[in-house]
Design an enzyme around this catalytic site. Structure first.
Site, PDB file in Angstrom:
ATOM      1  N   LYS B  46      70.333  97.524 -25.799  1.00 45.31           N
ATOM      2  CA  LYS B  46      71.763  98.061 -25.444  1.00 45.31           C
ATOM      3  C   LYS B  46      72.823  97.506 -26.492  1.00 45.31           C
ATOM      4  CE  LYS B  46      70.884 100.540 -21.816  1.00 45.31           C
ATOM      5  NZ  LYS B  46      71.346 101.960 -21.575  1.00 45.31           N
ATOM      6  N   SER B 300      61.885  96.788 -24.100  1.00 45.08           N
ATOM      7  CA  SER B 300      63.273  97.124 -24.352  1.00 45.08           C
ATOM      8  C   SER B 300      64.532  96.170 -23.948  1.00 45.08           C
ATOM      9  CB  SER B 300      63.445  98.495 -23.635  1.00 45.08           C
ATOM     10  OG  SER B 300      63.056  98.324 -22.230  1.00 45.08           O
TER      11      SER B 300
END
Lengths: 320, 320
Positions: B46, B300
């Site tokens: 992110k 992730s």
């Protein structure tokens, strides 16, 4: 020799990243940069020295033998398998189970010994003689030192890219192979970076040797958490290198190593084993013994049993 | 747009390593390559989308606001701080405590809401209007998708260097920003690599949407372990991209995500959060639904509470 080793290692070991996080900087009170050798193949920098030594063998070598608590074992076993050579690894019976299992999974024959009562050097020499194997020592071997030194070549370039040219480089230290190799590389490529060995309490042979100017020996031989770096004394080859190039040694407690493991988990998302976390622990909890606006640490390995890691996370939570 | 984002991100996000270990290959029955975005700044990919969106704002922007369970929050907060802009983050009150604390530590103002009863979109819109802030959506924003896609540009080059040109790329999927961005990058740079979204059981909106051809919505809204990827449905921008470029979705259980976390700990020495481990879980435990000799997975994120990580290690030990 380090540059030659780097050429042989290219494509066979990883250039490990230099990581950082604001949360670590806050704890340390200065910028902290960690070279994550736990992300190296076989989970530690020992993949470097193992490959350097095996790749330098004569064509007639019939196989290799190594003494190791587990990380050197895996580094030698991986390299021997890649070169198609048999490998015998003499390991202490109290080495962490994952290290023993991983060494076997890499194709090596594991011979266990009692760390407190058996002379592992004699045991290995006997096997080597009987089977014509070449002994690859864990630290007092020029090729092994050169291999570990390749981490220092990478670090010199990475530190410059990060804008750090004057700093202490804290290095987990057992027999001094990594410390001596990195110190040699830094002296040539980044003279403003000074290597400093870090050891656990009770196994501070290198710190005491650097202070006295001669090789000192630990009383304790077994039972400590930082199994990767419990050598009785610095090496005959590594010690003079460290004495010439390194600053004073640092010593941390086992609790501090566990707290550093938790900090690396939380802020860097990496797994360090206790012995691989002592340099980070020194940067976080012994900052008064470190000079400069930034400090570089090597996180030298991550081969830790799940139960030990869970303990580190639990103890750290209780301390907060 | 992805290439433009990569230029803006250069020097501000990390090129994360592509890791592998023989032990993972043995479990999966094929070669497994994991892109470790947990090692990214703020502990997840992110950081890419946050930086891409904030760096693309008009010069007159007065600040930003974001809705996030924690990872997008930190990505936006970090970028806003770097550009000197105030940031308000609307987070669910049941988000993991470290994610809330880290978002505040990055200088953002955190507004908590009840995930089950409050309309977070309306809440954020009200604050944005009152204070003149620009809303940065977590996935349905072209700049955010372009930013996440920079991971795909890196991956295309890294996979080629590793000799993998034909493979499924398994991607943890919430609203589909990472999946769509990576799929777009791969289509241009590595057409033999096919993106496939991976979701946790009960939150398989994208898998069902890809199967039915229209946007499906989850019944469940809260209470699951994989907090990072619990969006109710794929996005209006991300879904058509995924429908055009991705293979079928995969679904894993929470237990499988926990076991994947333990496998990443043991074999790669990295920390994955449950939502960041679902793609690895699919590669290890749903290999029959994957094609090819090698599989690439994205890890992730790694922002997990110590207690949750300890549970993953404990459960895995009991299962062995």
């Amino acid at each position: 020799m380090i540059e030659a080793a780097a050429a042989r290692l290219a494509g066979h070991v990883r250039e490990t990243p230099l990581l950082s996080a604001p949360g670590l900087d806050r704890i340390a009170g200065r910028r902290v940069l960690l070279k994550a050798e736990c992300l190296q193949h076989v989970g530690s920098f020992k993949a470097r020295g193992g490959w350097a030594a095996v790749s330098a063998l004569d064509a007639g070598a019939r196989g290799v033998i190594a003494l190791s608590s587990g990380n050197h074992a895996q580094g030698v076993a991986r390299a021997a398998a890649a070169f198609g050579l048999p490998a015998v690894i003499v390991m202490p019976a109290d080495a962490p189970a994952p290290k023993i299992a991983n060494t076997r999974a890499l194709g090596a024959e594991v011979v266990l010994h009692d760390r407190a009562t058996e002379d592992r050097e004699a045991l290995a020499a006997g096997i080597a003689d009987a089977r014509g194997l070449t002994l690859i020592r864990p630290f007092d071997d020029p090729q092994v030192i050169a291999g570990q030194g390749t981490a220092g070549l990478e670090l010199a370039a990475q530190a410059a890219a990060a804008g750090v040219t004057q700093a202490d480089v804290l290095i987990p230290c057992g027999g001094g192979g990594l410390t001596a190799g990195v110190a040699l590389a830094l002296a040539a490529r980044a003279p403003g970076l000074r290597g400093r060995p870090v050891e656990p309490e009770g196994f501070d042979d290198t710190a005491r040797s650097l202070a006295s100017g001669r090789i000192e020996v630990n009383d304790a031989r077994a039972g400590a958490l930082c199994d990767a770096i419990l050598t009785p004394s610095p090496g005959r080859i590594t010690f003079p290198i460290m004495a010439r190039l390194c600053g004073p040694g640092l010593v941390v407690t086992e609790d501090e190593a566990l707290r550093a493991m938790a900090a690396a988990f939380e802020h860097l998302k990496i797994v360090l084993e206790p012995g691989g976390a002592v340099a980070l622990a020194a940067s976080l909890f012994h900052g008064d013994a470190v000079t400069g606006d930034a400090v570089i640490v090597i996180g030298s390995g991550g081969n830790v049993a799940a139960e030990t890691f869970r303990m580190a996370l639990r103890q750290s939570g209780e301390m907060q």
